[in-house]
Design a protein around this motif. Structure first.
Motif, mmCIF file in Angstrom:
data_model
loop_
_atom_site.group_PDB
_atom_site.id
_atom_site.type_symbol
_atom_site.label_atom_id
_atom_site.label_comp_id
_atom_site.label_asym_id
_atom_site.label_seq_id
_atom_site.Cartn_x
_atom_site.Cartn_y
_atom_site.Cartn_z
ATOM 1 N N ILE A 1 45.892 35.320 37.662
ATOM 2 C CA ILE A 1 45.423 36.777 37.052
ATOM 3 C C ILE A 1 43.731 35.954 37.601
ATOM 4 O O ILE A 1 43.353 35.173 36.692
ATOM 5 N N ILE A 2 43.023 36.988 39.014
ATOM 6 C CA ILE A 2 42.060 36.936 38.731
ATOM 7 C C ILE A 2 41.005 38.134 38.734
ATOM 8 O O ILE A 2 41.160 39.424 38.388
ATOM 9 N N VAL A 3 40.025 37.660 38.594
ATOM 10 C CA VAL A 3 39.496 38.641 37.675
ATOM 11 C C VAL A 3 38.166 37.644 38.283
ATOM 12 O O VAL A 3 37.475 37.069 38.270
ATOM 13 N N SER A 4 37.235 39.109 39.014
ATOM 14 C CA SER A 4 36.160 39.100 39.087
ATOM 15 C C SER A 4 35.608 40.129 39.082
ATOM 16 O O SER A 4 35.179 41.513 38.831
ATOM 17 N N SER A 5 33.968 39.843 39.504
ATOM 18 C CA SER A 5 33.018 41.361 39.413
ATOM 19 C C SER A 5 31.286 40.220 39.866
ATOM 20 O O SER A 5 31.302 38.937 40.053
ATOM 21 N N PRO A 6 30.165 41.634 39.339
ATOM 22 C CA PRO A 6 29.251 41.013 40.012
ATOM 23 C C PRO A 6 28.413 39.385 38.094
ATOM 24 O O PRO A 6 29.049 40.216 37.569
ATOM 25 N N SER A 7 28.001 39.423 39.133
ATOM 26 C CA SER A 7 26.991 38.286 37.679
ATOM 27 C C SER A 7 26.290 39.605 36.531
ATOM 28 O O SER A 7 25.751 40.764 37.298
ATOM 29 N N GLY A 8 27.106 39.879 35.221
ATOM 30 C CA GLY A 8 26.245 40.014 34.947
ATOM 31 C C GLY A 8 27.228 41.759 33.669
ATOM 32 O O GLY A 8 26.924 42.316 32.931
ATOM 33 N N THR B 1 47.982 31.932 34.432
ATOM 34 C CA THR B 1 46.514 31.180 34.733
ATOM 35 C C THR B 1 45.622 32.418 35.180
ATOM 36 O O THR B 1 46.159 33.083 35.681
ATOM 37 N N LEU B 2 44.155 32.355 34.564
ATOM 38 C CA LEU B 2 43.107 32.770 35.040
ATOM 39 C C LEU B 2 42.368 32.409 35.702
ATOM 40 O O LEU B 2 42.064 30.978 35.136
ATOM 41 N N PHE B 3 41.696 32.679 36.512
ATOM 42 C CA PHE B 3 41.348 32.245 37.185
ATOM 43 C C PHE B 3 39.765 33.378 37.508
ATOM 44 O O PHE B 3 39.743 34.762 37.578
ATOM 45 N N ASP B 4 38.243 32.590 37.046
ATOM 46 C CA ASP B 4 36.991 33.261 37.055
ATOM 47 C C ASP B 4 36.362 33.113 38.612
ATOM 48 O O ASP B 4 35.266 31.799 38.233
ATOM 49 N N ILE B 5 37.002 33.708 39.171
ATOM 50 C CA ILE B 5 36.345 32.779 40.621
ATOM 51 C C ILE B 5 35.833 34.815 41.650
ATOM 52 O O ILE B 5 35.873 36.024 41.329
ATOM 53 N N ASP B 6 35.137 33.936 42.737
ATOM 54 C CA ASP B 6 34.949 35.719 43.323
ATOM 55 C C ASP B 6 34.943 36.131 44.484
ATOM 56 O O ASP B 6 36.446 35.408 44.384
ATOM 57 N N GLY C 1 30.218 41.388 33.006
ATOM 58 C CA GLY C 1 30.533 40.945 31.496
ATOM 59 C C GLY C 1 31.954 39.995 32.272
ATOM 60 O O GLY C 1 33.141 40.292 30.983
ATOM 61 N N LYS C 2 31.991 39.530 33.505
ATOM 62 C CA LYS C 2 33.614 39.400 33.473
ATOM 63 C C LYS C 2 33.993 37.946 32.785
ATOM 64 O O LYS C 2 34.961 37.482 31.624
ATOM 65 N N SER C 3 33.008 36.733 32.301
ATOM 66 C CA SER C 3 33.120 35.878 30.816
ATOM 67 C C SER C 3 33.346 36.355 29.482
ATOM 68 O O SER C 3 34.138 35.461 28.851
ATOM 69 N N THR C 4 33.320 37.180 29.464
ATOM 70 C CA THR C 4 33.187 37.726 27.852
ATOM 71 C C THR C 4 35.038 38.413 28.560
ATOM 72 O O THR C 4 35.683 37.855 26.978
ATOM 73 N N LEU C 5 35.068 39.025 28.727
ATOM 74 C CA LEU C 5 36.541 40.077 29.692
ATOM 75 C C LEU C 5 37.689 38.762 29.337
ATOM 76 O O LEU C 5 38.732 38.844 28.610
ATOM 77 N N SER C 6 36.996 37.684 30.321
ATOM 78 C CA SER C 6 38.066 36.431 30.084
ATOM 79 C C SER C 6 38.186 36.071 29.013
ATOM 80 O O SER C 6 39.174 35.106 28.879
ATOM 81 N N ARG C 7 37.450 35.680 28.291
ATOM 82 C CA ARG C 7 37.633 34.570 27.190
ATOM 83 C C ARG C 7 38.354 35.826 25.547
ATOM 84 O O ARG C 7 39.235 35.065 25.199
#
Length: 215
Positions: free
Chosen positions: A12-19, A102-107, A21-27
């Motif tokens: 699962i790849i989740v990407s976004s511009p900084s700010g 597996t969750l990826f918080d990447i660009d 909400g990517k980190s909050t949504l992943s958590r």
């Protein structure tokens, strides 16, 4: 009761511009399903105080990291401010074989590398957009962590990142974090239920046919 058997885990790849909400949504996604594993990156930078190998990062020498790249042991990698970062293949494949996602918080660049890898068919990619650039800048300023100059740099980078939205399977606008979280859950539930991700179905249908013929 139907024995559905094990399915192959997803990337699962989740990407976004900084700010955005990517980190909050992943958590929140991992709180909803604790079986989802977070991809721990490897890096050549030195550990900081309190960091442990295998928890925050896999800390590797530059020679070891580059050897892993040559051997195909990195799903994606990049150099950032003189240090190498990347996603090791081994832990991800282990999770897949165990039926864990597996969750990826990447660009977008890292996401592109993984989608183009041999595991690309198992990728579900999601891009998170802010409701507006004005709101994105407000969120960055409200953090109170960066100078005006740094925020301006982040905003310029955000424009470049947003330009890659069409490369993703799903695109969500994070105007309301609760709604966006529910949309993420819906996406993951549907992707898990896709026919080609249900390895038990062939045998189940065979048994249905045999049951009918035995009547």
């Amino acid at each position: 009761m139907t024995d559905t058997g094990a399915r192959r885990g997803l990337l699962i790849i989740v990407s976004s511009p900084s700010g955005a909400g990517k980190s909050t949504l992943s958590r929140r996604l991992r709180e909803w399903d604790p079986s989802i594993r977070f991809s721990v990156s490897a890096t050549t930078r030195a550990p900081r105080s309190g960091e442990e190998d295998g928890r925050e990062y896999y800390f590797r020498s530059r020679d070891t990291f580059q050897e892993m790249v040559r051997n195909g042991d990195m799903l994606e990698h990049a150099e950032v401010f003189g240090n190498l970062y990347g996603s090791p293949r081994g832990p991800v494949e282990d999770a897949m074989h165990e039926g864990c996602d597996t969750l990826f918080d990447i660009d977008w660049q890292g996401g592109q590398q993984i989608r183009n890898s041999s595991l690309g068919k198992d990728v579900v990619s999601i891009f998170i957009l802010p409701p507006s650039m004005v709101e994105l800048e407000r969120r960055l300023r409200d953090r109170g962590q960066d100078s005006a100059e740094v925020i301006d740099g982040r905003m310029q980078k955000s424009l470049a990142e947003v330009s890659h939205w069409a490369e993703y399977d799903y695109v969500l606008v994070n105007e309301d974090v609760d709604q966006c979280t529910e949309e993420l859950k819906t996406i993951l539930t549907a992707e898990r239920l896709r026919r080609d991700r249900q390895p038990w179905l062939n045998e189940f249908v065979r048994k249905l046919n045999a049951e009918y013929e035995a009547q």
